[in-house]
Design an enzyme around this catalytic site. Structure first.
Site, PDB file in Angstrom:
ATOM      1  N   ASN A  66     -46.466  60.980  29.447  1.00  0.00           N
ATOM      2  CA  ASN A  66     -45.673  61.842  30.322  1.00  0.00           C
ATOM      3  C   ASN A  66     -45.663  61.253  31.727  1.00  0.00           C
ATOM      4  O   ASN A  66     -46.644  60.645  32.162  1.00  0.00           O
ATOM      5  CB  ASN A  66     -46.289  63.237  30.410  1.00  0.00           C
ATOM      6  CG  ASN A  66     -45.986  64.094  29.200  1.00  0.00           C
ATOM      7  OD1 ASN A  66     -45.087  63.793  28.427  1.00  0.00           O
ATOM      8  ND2 ASN A  66     -46.741  65.166  29.037  1.00  0.00           N
TER       9      ASN A  66
ATOM     10  N   ARG B 181     -45.018  64.398  22.724  1.00  0.00           N
ATOM     11  CA  ARG B 181     -45.772  63.161  22.525  1.00  0.00           C
ATOM     12  C   ARG B 181     -46.385  63.069  21.126  1.00  0.00           C
ATOM     13  O   ARG B 181     -46.328  62.009  20.489  1.00  0.00           O
ATOM     14  CB  ARG B 181     -46.840  63.008  23.610  1.00  0.00           C
ATOM     15  CG  ARG B 181     -46.271  62.608  24.976  1.00  0.00           C
ATOM     16  CD  ARG B 181     -47.358  62.498  26.028  1.00  0.00           C
ATOM     17  NE  ARG B 181     -48.041  63.761  26.230  1.00  0.00           N
ATOM     18  CZ  ARG B 181     -49.183  63.899  26.903  1.00  0.00           C
ATOM     19  NH1 ARG B 181     -49.789  62.834  27.403  1.00  0.00           N
ATOM     20  NH2 ARG B 181     -49.736  65.086  27.058  1.00  0.00           N
TER      21      ARG B 181
END
Length: 794
Positions: A41, A23
């Site tokens: 996520n 990320r």
């Protein structure tokens, strides 16, 4: 004034993309290309909602593949246009969403160079902190309890982050952004040293920096120390101290099986072993496995470390704790699993005190719980590539992507075998092979196996519609698979042992689902055959769905049944009686030491057992042929302490010059006649035995005998494959060969067979990512079950 055209997309990234800094990478790339949106996520991987100029979106998507973090593995990127544009002007990282589980769990990773540097930097706040980690390294499988991978779903949830760790955790520009095991001296787990007898430990007595540093001094003084590592406890001692190593062997009840070693750096390893460029890369890799190396360096470890073999299994420190412990250690240490022989590794502090208290004199404990036992992986370079011999820390449970077409198969749970067990979950075209479980004959290992299956099913939200098992009626894995299929109402599918071996080789090579048949060569100890007999040296015509036995090794009795696995001379006797009988053997070879040895055995009892079939099953086992030859040559003749020990010792003795330079006519010959009962071609070793016994009469050195046997066996395997490929293929010979089974962990045989088959035009498929031994069976079972289900559904 012309405005730049904008678009919005939903981008789905699947693979090993959680807990690896993915990320923050997305955030950094989005800022680079001037995009706005968000990333999060979820149970399927990483979800990206992004908006900006069309050209920038394309560059962004390409950069995701090109600049993925070191531990990430992208299996699939899906881009979907969307009309919903993000309203906020920047790009944000959102919290995780709990959705259906379709993502992978990243294996535990060895400490990265940046974290190691911090640990030894006196000015860094994590100086000498043994649990330092970031998104590029540290525990994963060993601490995770549920997906999505967040701190609350790991065993780190017991440790509240301090303000400084919280700031790092929340900063997308920091390499510890959302590193779930993040910790420091102020807020994280701690390590301490204790004595096995319960007496207090005064670190001051060692004049050391701390408890971890004190362990180095204890090892240098000859003590045995139990150390809580990443996936469980380990037992350590000085590898150059013969008394300490011998004492560890005795207390652990591990007679001769080689111990694993750890050294502080590659330079130390080179003092004892030759290390190739590829082997060094393996040692330094994030997986950090035990690497089997040729022990031909200028120095020697204690003789008891690896008796009877010419290799050593080395690994480098894989956690900051190990780095700190070995900083002052200028020689290797034994670092073996924390258990008694054949039992599972201890993972709990109280359990370790109870089970290891009679072995270790000291314990290096810590208070971060281990969610599941994860043994060290073992890798060896063979035939030009690294081959996984045991799949554990650093590799499991990274999924294996199968060939196109498997994604349509229903969910499968494959139970594996009895020895070197692993199990496998298959869904959406990906196979998750578990970490190494071990031999299910041990009650504690079997209990751990059952628990681990339940953990994996829960962790991956896996609901099997098919349970695949081995054909052997007495395998515990099969019996439990039957129970589970009945409990769930799932289909139960039997997969023949050697078919599973070949299918595993096909699966890990992503061989096409409709790729047609291959010639499968499955060589191992024992497996239950479709005719109710024991197989172990098989030539098959196989694809994922079906297999046909085309050829075999000569079936020979195993007097004493399982006893013959651990007393190699029994196999020698059975082979000699099957080939020439005692009278002929005595007439021609009575002057041999082998004759005198066998003469002293209870031959009449053995003969009655063999003739009447009493506890003497016939087996076409290549593994037992190796045992027989080794014992005849005087190698591990009387008894072995683990299956395959005689074969390992025989391989270690092979004379390289004989193998590579001697005229091929001197290689031991084998014939290929046909079995009268079933008309199958088989490998007949009579001529080999005559040549070997003749060499013994001549006093030929055992290393030469070992080389001639290996070379001769490779020659006949190649001849058999070549013949069968033409017979099976008719006008279009089958030109692809898959090699599998534990015997192909023999480097000499694998390299000889592979080279010879390639030289006559065969494409050769071999194992790299899963073991060729029974540790790969579950993958093959799952692939067969999936392929057959797809056929039945059409």
């Amino acid at each position: 004034m012309q405005t730049t055209q904008e678009a919005a997309e939903r981008i789905r990234v699947q693979g090993l993309v959680q807990g690896v800094g993915f990320r923050p990478t997305v955030w950094r790339l989005a800022r680079r290309y001037g995009l706005r949106g968000s990333v999060a996520n979820d149970g399927q991987g990483v979800s990206i909602h992004v908006c900006g100029p069309v050209a920038a979106l394309d560059r962004f998507a390409a950069a995701l593949l090109r600049e993925a973090p070191p531990l990430a593995r992208i299996d699939r990127i899906e881009r979907e246009p969307t009309a919903v544009l993000p309203q906020h002007p920047d790009f944000r990282i959102l919290g995780s969403h709990a959705t259906s589980i379709r993502t992978g769990v990243v294996p535990d990773a060895a400490a990265c160079p940046e974290c190691v540097q911090e640990v030894f930097d006196p000015f860094a706040r994590r100086y000498r902190y043994p649990f330092t980690n970031c998104t590029r390294c540290g525990p994963r499988l060993s601490i995770i309890e549920a997906i999505p991978y967040d701190r609350a779903t790991t065993t780190m949830r017991a440790f509240a982050m301090c303000p400084q760790c919280s700031a790092e955790y929340a900063d997308p520009a920091d390499r510890r952004f959302h590193a779930q095991p993040i910790a420091c001296h102020a807020c994280g787990p701690r390590a301490w040293l204790e004595r096995a007898d319960g007496a207090p430990v005064a670190v001051d007595a060692f004049t050391m920096l701390d408890d971890v540093d004190a362990v180095c001094t204890l090892l240098q003084r000859g003590h045995i120390v139990a150390i809580k590592g990443l996936g469980g406890f380990q037992l350590a001692c000085d590898a150059c101290n013969e008394a300490a190593v011998a004492r560890l062997r005795q207390l652990k009840r591990r007679s001769r099986k080689p111990f694993a070693l750890m050294a502080r750096d590659v330079e130390t390893v080179r003092r004892y072993c030759v290390v190739t460029e590829g082997e060094e890369a393996l040692l330094r890799s994030p997986a950090g496995p035990i690497v089997v190396l040729d022990a031909t360096g200028p120095e020697r470890v204690a003789e008891s470390v690896a008796p009877g073999v010419k290799t050593l299994g080395f690994m480098l420190p894989n956690t900051p704790l190990h780095h700190l412990m070995l900083r002052r250690m200028d020689r290797p240490i034994v670092l073996t699993s924390g258990n008694r022989s054949d039992e599972p590794q201890c993972i709990d502090n109280a359990e370790a005190r109870a089970r290891l208290g009679g072995i270790a004199e000291y314990f290096l404990m810590h208070n971060r719980d281990v969610a599941r036992r994860v043994d060290d992986s073992v890798v060896r370079e063979m035939a030009g590539a690294p081959r996984v011999l045991r799949r554990g820390r650093g590799y499991a449970p990274a999924p294996l992507s199968l060939a196109l077409g498997f994604s349509a198969a229903p969910a499968v749970l494959a139970m594996g075998g009895e020895l070197k067990n692993t199990f496998c979950l298959l869904r959406d075209g990906r196979a998750i092979v578990s970490h190494h479980m071990g031999d299910l004959e041990d009650a504690l290992t079997y209990a751990d196996y059952r628990s681990s299956v339940e953990q994996y099913l829960k962790l991956f939200e896996h609901e099997p519609r098919i349970v695949a098992v081995d054909c052997h009626p007495e395998y515990l894995s099969r019996k439990w698979g039957q129970e589970l299929s009945a409990r769930w109402g799932a289909s139960l599918l039997e997969v023949q042992h050697h078919h599973a071996h070949i299918a595993a080789c096909l699966a890990e090579n992503a061989f096409p689902l409709e790729g047609g048949p291959v010639i499968g060569v499955a060589l191992d100890g024992l497996g239950f055959g479709t005719d109710g007999t024991l197989w172990g040296g098989e030539f098959l015509l196989a694809d994922y769905r079906v297999c046909k036995r085309l050829g075999t090794f000569k079936p020979v009795a195993m007097p004493g049944g399982e006893q013959a696995v651990y007393e190699p001379w029994r196999n020698t006797y059975a082979h000699l009686m099957a080939e020439m009988g005692w009278a002929r053997f005595a007439m021609n070879y009575a002057e041999l030491d082998l004759y005198r040895f066998l003469e002293a055995k209870p031959r009449r009892l053995l003969d009655r057992m063999i003739s009447r079939g009493i506890n003497s099953p016939l087996a076409s086992s290549c593994g037992r042929l190796f045992d027989a030859v080794a014992a005849a040559a005087g190698v591990c003749r009387e008894r072995v302490t683990y299956e395959g020990e005689a074969a390992v010792a025989l391989e270690a003795l092979v004379d390289e010059r004989t193998l590579k330079e001697e005229d091929e006519l001197l290689a031991y010959p084998f014939a290929i006649p046909r079995l009268k009962s079933v008309h199958l071609p088989y490998v007949e070793p009579l001529a080999m035995w005559q040549a070997l016994l003749g060499d013994l009469l001549l006093g030929t050195p055992v290393p030469v005998i070992a080389a001639r046997f290996h070379k001769g066996l490779a020659v006949v395997i190649t001849r058999m494959v070549d013949t069968l490929s033409r017979e099976a293929g008719g006008d279009k010979p089958v030109r692809t060969v898959a090699l599998s089974g534990g015997v192909f962990q023999n480097r000499v045989l694998l390299e000889q067979v592979t080279a010879r088959l390639k030289a006559i035009g065969f494409e050769v498929l071999t194992h790299r990512h899963v073991p060729s031994n029974d540790g790969g069976l579950a993958l093959g079972q799952a692939a067969v079950a999936a392929a057959r289900s797809l056929t039945n559904s059409q």
